[in-house]
Design an enzyme around this catalytic site. Sequence first.
Site, PDB file in Angstrom:
ATOM      1  N   SER A 112      -9.650  -1.097   7.297  1.00 56.47           N
ATOM      2  CA  SER A 112      -9.126  -0.850   5.948  1.00 56.47           C
ATOM      3  C   SER A 112      -8.356  -1.996   5.328  1.00 56.47           C
ATOM      4  O   SER A 112      -7.990  -1.929   4.155  1.00 56.47           O
ATOM      5  CB  SER A 112      -8.250   0.411   5.940  1.00 56.47           C
ATOM      6  OG  SER A 112      -9.048   1.560   6.083  1.00 56.47           O
TER       7      SER A 112
ATOM      8  N   LYS B  13       0.841  -1.194   0.000  1.00 55.73           N
ATOM      9  CA  LYS B  13       0.000   0.000   0.000  1.00 55.73           C
ATOM     10  C   LYS B  13       0.878   1.246   0.000  1.00 55.73           C
ATOM     11  O   LYS B  13       1.900   1.307   0.688  1.00 55.73           O
ATOM     12  CB  LYS B  13      -0.899  -0.032   1.236  1.00 55.73           C
ATOM     13  CG  LYS B  13      -1.933   1.076   1.322  1.00 55.73           C
ATOM     14  CD  LYS B  13      -2.805   0.868   2.556  1.00 55.73           C
ATOM     15  CE  LYS B  13      -3.893   1.924   2.695  1.00 55.73           C
ATOM     16  NZ  LYS B  13      -4.750   1.679   3.884  1.00 55.73           N
TER      17      LYS B  13
ATOM     18  N   SER C  39      -9.582   1.471   3.117  1.00 54.31           N
ATOM     19  CA  SER C  39      -8.762   2.278   2.240  1.00 54.31           C
ATOM     20  C   SER C  39      -7.733   1.480   1.450  1.00 54.31           C
ATOM     21  O   SER C  39      -7.122   1.995   0.519  1.00 54.31           O
ATOM     22  CB  SER C  39      -8.052   3.362   3.053  1.00 54.31           C
ATOM     23  OG  SER C  39      -7.171   2.767   4.021  1.00 54.31           O
TER      24      SER C  39
END
Length: 486
Positions: free
Chosen positions: A177, A78, A153
Amino acid sequence: MEYFSLTLHEALRRLDTGEISSVTLTESVLARIDSVESTVQAYLALDRERALRQAEQADIVRSKGQAGPLCGIPLAIKDVLCTTAMPTTCGSRMLEHFIAPYDATVVTRLAQAGSILLGKLAMDEFAMGSTSENCAFKLPRNPWNPNCVAGGSSGGSAAAVAADECLASLGSDTGGSIRQPASLCGTVGMKPTYGRVSRYGLVAFASSLDQVGPLTKDVRDCALMMNVISGHDPLDSTSIDQPVPDYLESLRDGLKGMKIGIPREYFGHGLDPEVDKVVRQGMVMLEEAGAELVEVSLPHTGYCVAVYYLIAPAEASSNLARFDGVRYGFRDRSADSLIGMYNTTRSRGFGDEVKRRILIGTYALSSGYYDAFYKKASQVRTLIKEDFARAFAACDLIVSPVVPTPAWKIGDKADDPLALYLSDILTLSANLAGIPGMSVPCGFSREGLPIGMQLQAAHFNEAALLRAAHNLEQRAGVVGKKPALV
């Protein structure tokens, strides 16, 4: 053979036997990215040449008998984790060209284990969102239906694993997330106990809630990743100095003697009937594996959303104050005064959701309102933690849905922030309590969209999560099913 479709442990076995090389495996994954990335939109940065150089080096290391636990495995992370080799944007214009001066500890540990870093994955800006629609550069799409959200996210992290664009990935989880996009995209995703995995080099959203964790194709891969990234880090003051077990040893068949709690507050109004049905079928599978199901209560669940959306924005307001156009990141050079530069830099550099949360947090911390909002939320957070402590006195694990619904169409909730906030109601409490949680694929909706089951355990009991997840996985028959991407 489509090597990109291998699980991490299958790939390691083939690398160990010499059936494939790391170069061959990496080339296969890169070809897969070429084939599907225009649809999935998971990568914000991809460094092919560096990945192939690392693969060549991995093959040399393996030939000398010096292979680490992830030697030659192509991974992605990420874009909220700092890397010196490529930009760290956090999905924001504010950091569009930022190159970190150091690597995050988890990035260093993956490198030391011999893995290959393919690139950085798309995400909601500064990890604020539930759909990845807040990313300033790309909108990751759900590989099972590209018209649907991948979740957030860590949407890019889940989508890339589900689409076989990497063998595994790392995400971050502040309120769900990792677990929420894992459920929506049909991958395994774990949020470890707060303090189990180093946060050093994780760009902070809410420092008392953030945690790094893996997204993988199956439970064994999750255990392998946890073995590498877990452990004390003196660079992180919130890292806990506690021994890390070999998580692979927890993958035992049978759950005899394990009590699994069913929280009555997690099953009720707002839960999609298909999600309810699939998760209850998963409970039966756990029971068939030998577990005993017991009812538990988490009475302060109804306050979780309000508590989270006071504490998290308050911490975000403080953490994001550093992005002011002075030290690094985007600066609006058209302003004619210092205050004007601050205003226009932050107005233009941040997206709407980030600005919304900064405003909420600043208000909650402001003079005259601190006691009424932030302090009160912190007190209720303690009550939520006590709810879990009482529940875990009566059971070993708690099971529930991850998300109230399967993945929804892109744009359906874009204009309704409250609806998005409420979609996190089943995942927020684990972050508030600091306990570990994970999402395990459990079944599919009538429209063919994945549905995950959430497992939660007491602090530092990730081994129990993995054991139950392994047994669920063996019976659910979901692993190996792939989205029909072309």
